[in-house]
Scaffold this motif. Sequence first.
Motif, PDB file in Angstrom:
ATOM      1  N   MET A 155       0.847  -1.195   0.000  1.00 22.87           N
ATOM      2  CA  MET A 155       0.000   0.000   0.000  1.00 22.87           C
ATOM      3  C   MET A 155       0.884   1.248   0.000  1.00 22.87           C
ATOM      4  SD  MET A 155      -3.369   0.092   0.382  1.00 22.87           S
ATOM      5  CE  MET A 155      -4.540   1.393   0.461  1.00 22.87           C
ATOM      6  N   ARG A 156       0.572   2.206  -0.818  1.00 17.05           N
ATOM      7  CA  ARG A 156       1.394   3.407  -0.898  1.00 17.05           C
ATOM      8  C   ARG A 156       1.038   4.393   0.209  1.00 17.05           C
ATOM      9  NH1 ARG A 156      -0.024   5.306  -6.753  1.00 17.05           N
ATOM     10  NH2 ARG A 156       1.860   6.477  -6.484  1.00 17.05           N
ATOM     11  N   LYS A 157       2.007   5.251   0.557  1.00 18.64           N
ATOM     12  CA  LYS A 157       1.799   6.205   1.652  1.00 18.64           C
ATOM     13  C   LYS A 157       0.757   7.256   1.287  1.00 18.64           C
ATOM     14  CE  LYS A 157       6.433   6.006   3.597  1.00 18.64           C
ATOM     15  NZ  LYS A 157       7.662   6.781   3.764  1.00 18.64           N
ATOM     16  N   ASN A 158       1.015   7.992   0.235  1.00 18.58           N
ATOM     17  CA  ASN A 158       0.069   9.043  -0.155  1.00 18.58           C
ATOM     18  C   ASN A 158      -0.565   8.670  -1.489  1.00 18.58           C
ATOM     19  OD1 ASN A 158       2.462   9.722   1.084  1.00 18.58           O
ATOM     20  ND2 ASN A 158       2.571  11.779   0.249  1.00 18.58           N
ATOM     21  N   SER A 159      -1.813   9.080  -1.646  1.00 21.44           N
ATOM     22  CA  SER A 159      -2.442   8.867  -2.944  1.00 21.44           C
ATOM     23  C   SER A 159      -1.934   9.953  -3.889  1.00 21.44           C
ATOM     24  CB  SER A 159      -3.958   8.930  -2.818  1.00 21.44           C
ATOM     25  OG  SER A 159      -4.351  10.159  -2.263  1.00 21.44           O
ATOM     26  N   PRO A 160      -1.814   9.646  -5.173  1.00 23.94           N
ATOM     27  CA  PRO A 160      -1.284  10.644  -6.111  1.00 23.94           C
ATOM     28  C   PRO A 160      -2.240  11.823  -6.268  1.00 23.94           C
ATOM     29  CG  PRO A 160      -2.068   8.714  -7.286  1.00 23.94           C
ATOM     30  CD  PRO A 160      -2.128   8.381  -5.845  1.00 23.94           C
ATOM     31  N   LYS A 161      -1.690  12.987  -6.580  1.00 27.33           N
ATOM     32  CA  LYS A 161      -2.514  14.175  -6.758  1.00 27.33           C
ATOM     33  C   LYS A 161      -3.384  14.029  -8.000  1.00 27.33           C
ATOM     34  CE  LYS A 161       0.389  17.537  -4.439  1.00 27.33           C
ATOM     35  NZ  LYS A 161       1.550  16.717  -4.044  1.00 27.33           N
ATOM     36  N   LYS A 162      -4.587  14.557  -7.925  1.00 33.11           N
ATOM     37  CA  LYS A 162      -5.523  14.507  -9.044  1.00 33.11           C
ATOM     38  C   LYS A 162      -5.006  15.397 -10.162  1.00 33.11           C
ATOM     39  CE  LYS A 162      -9.420  12.948 -10.481  1.00 33.11           C
ATOM     40  NZ  LYS A 162      -8.947  11.867 -11.301  1.00 33.11           N
ATOM     41  N   ARG A 163      -4.961  14.863 -11.361  1.00 29.97           N
ATOM     42  CA  ARG A 163      -4.513  15.659 -12.499  1.00 29.97           C
ATOM     43  C   ARG A 163      -5.716  16.342 -13.129  1.00 29.97           C
ATOM     44  NH1 ARG A 163      -0.327  11.416 -15.220  1.00 29.97           N
ATOM     45  NH2 ARG A 163       1.285  11.694 -13.657  1.00 29.97           N
ATOM     46  N   TYR A 164      -5.588  17.620 -13.368  1.00 25.90           N
ATOM     47  CA  TYR A 164      -6.679  18.378 -13.959  1.00 25.90           C
ATOM     48  C   TYR A 164      -6.453  18.514 -15.459  1.00 25.90           C
ATOM     49  CZ  TYR A 164      -8.065  19.170  -9.211  1.00 25.90           C
ATOM     50  OH  TYR A 164      -8.461  18.958  -7.914  1.00 25.90           O
TER      51      TYR A 164
END
Length: 155
Positions: free
Chosen positions: A1-10
């Motif tokens: 499981m990854r630490k942070n979820s990736p930022k949403k790309r707009y």
Amino acid sequence: MRKNSPKKRYILPDPIYQDTLVTKFVNNLMLQGKKSISYTIFYDAIKIVEAKTKENGLELWKNALSNVSPSVEVKSRRVGGATFQVPVEVRSERKISLGIKWMIKYARLRGEKTMKERLAGEIIAASKGEGAAIKKKDDTHRMAEANKAFSHFRF
């Protein structure tokens, strides 16, 4: 499981209709990074739809996309050595992306000569509530309905 979820790309809106949904559709339609060709196919398909139906092509496309988008799907869940198909509600973003992918996939499988004609045919069929993409949605809903008994295994 990854630490942070990736930022949403707009995604930036498309040049003609100023709509981000059109850009998402074109990005899925694109093959081998040929975005300009993908835009041309989409815009020409919308023009063909307008010529055939005498209605606003973009509105008809949005209607077709909402008709194709599923509201429930099944996900596999292992419980005690057995795998069950558990019906789950589809998130709004996934709903749109599934609708886009199905519409493009079944447009590619159609029999017309060019991709713009195939896409236009699929858009018209989906807006009327028929066509292969609508059949895929109905099959997904039917499978979820058949496995409703396993809904208590939800995640």
